[in-house]
Design a protein around this motif. Structure first.
Motif: not given
Length: 314
Positions: A21, A25, A117, A119, A121, A201
């Protein structure tokens, strides 16, 4: 050197589905990234005002932070080495065993947490432990932040999907405000936004008070528009769990992750182990006398508006 330092304050690297993922990104293609790295290394060798070479790991972190846009990466690298020359207060004498830095590390904490995290991060939490912390020490605060940042340039070997910062304002005092230097803040935010390959972010300010609004108004002129929209204010620590999983948050912040105290100590040890590397890195900076065309004018780069110079704080 890296293997010796891997045991402390380890940055857990993504794997499996999260790794895939993050790759998507970051626009990273495992089949062409070596070619992109070679192109950046060749470009660096051809710049008379920049170092001829740098570590592959650091260059790869820049490529990832620039989503593998070669032009953006060149611009960031140029600014990074420019700032290293322009701001010796941030980039020189980076020996963490110096008394003033050791004192600061015992009175404030700002470590990057080891986990990621969902995500992908990375989370960094900063707080002062001593309400008498002198804001005249901001240069050293920012120096330590960028020392951690430079270690991460080297050690984020798989790439991450961005950074989240948590700033604890619980001991912000009115007496601190008069000592905040807009000029120092501007240099720091140029570094973070223009020179480092950081995908910032979210910024969460916890234990916010009316004083925080005053500080934010000082900082706001130095933030890009998109960054202003990524700053969130919370009156207490509980709201953080809406953004950061409890498994990541340290116990001091209502989570069930590691202790911030332990992570900070591990980073102190890691920064000390990196002392020889920091010393070697000091020579890696832009030489404006060799820059093709017009040299960078530091006064223009760091200029503060006349109206801002006259800012007074009640």
């Amino acid at each position: 050197m890296r293997s010796e330092m891997a045991s402390t304050a380890t940055l857990i690297q993504p794997s499996g589905e999260l790794w895939k993922k993050i790759r998507e990104e970051l626009n990273e293609d495992v089949n062409t990234r070596a070619q992109d790295l070679a192109a950046i290394k060749e470009w660096l060798r051809k710049q008379p005002h920049l170092p001829d070479e740098w570590e592959d790991a650091c260059l790869m972190t820049f490529l990832r932070g620039c989503s593998f846009s070669l032009e953006k990466c060149k611009k960031k690298l140029d600014m990074y080495f420019t700032m290293r020359a322009a701001c010796p207060e941030f980039f020189a004498n980076r020996d963490v065993t110096r008394p003033e830095l050791m004192d600061l590390l015992n009175r404030a904490q700002g470590p990057t947490l080891p986990g990621l995290t969902p995500q992908g991060r990375r989370v960094t939490i900063a707080r002062a432990l001593d309400k008498n912390l002198d804001t005249n020490q901001l240069n050293d605060v920012f120096k330590l932040a960028m020392m951690i940042g430079d270690v991460r340039l080297r050690e984020e070997v798989e790439g991450i999907a961005g950074d989240v910062y948590v700033l604890d304002a619980s001991i912000l005092m009115p007496s601190h405000l008069a000592k905040i230097s807009p000029a120092v803040l501007k240099k720091f935010f140029i570094c973070i936004q223009e020179a480092y390959p950081v995908k910032l972010k979210e910024i969460h300010v916890i234990n916010a008070s009316p004083l925080v609004d005053v500080v934010f108004n000082i900082v706001k002129p130095f933030l890009k528009e998109k960054m202003k929209k990524r700053v969130f204010f919370h009156v207490d620590v509980q709201c953080l769990q809406d953004y950061i999983p409890k498994e990541i948050l340290p116990v001091e912040f209502g989570g069930n992750g590691c202790s911030l105290e332990d992570v900070n100590k591990a980073w102190m040890k890691k920064l000390e182990e990196y002392s020889p590397w920091f010393k070697q890195q000091e020579a890696l900076k832009a030489n404006e006398a060799m820059r093709p065309g017009k040299p960078t004018n530091y006064d223009e780069l760091f200029g503060i508006d006349g109206s801002f110079r006259q800012l007074s704080i009640d």
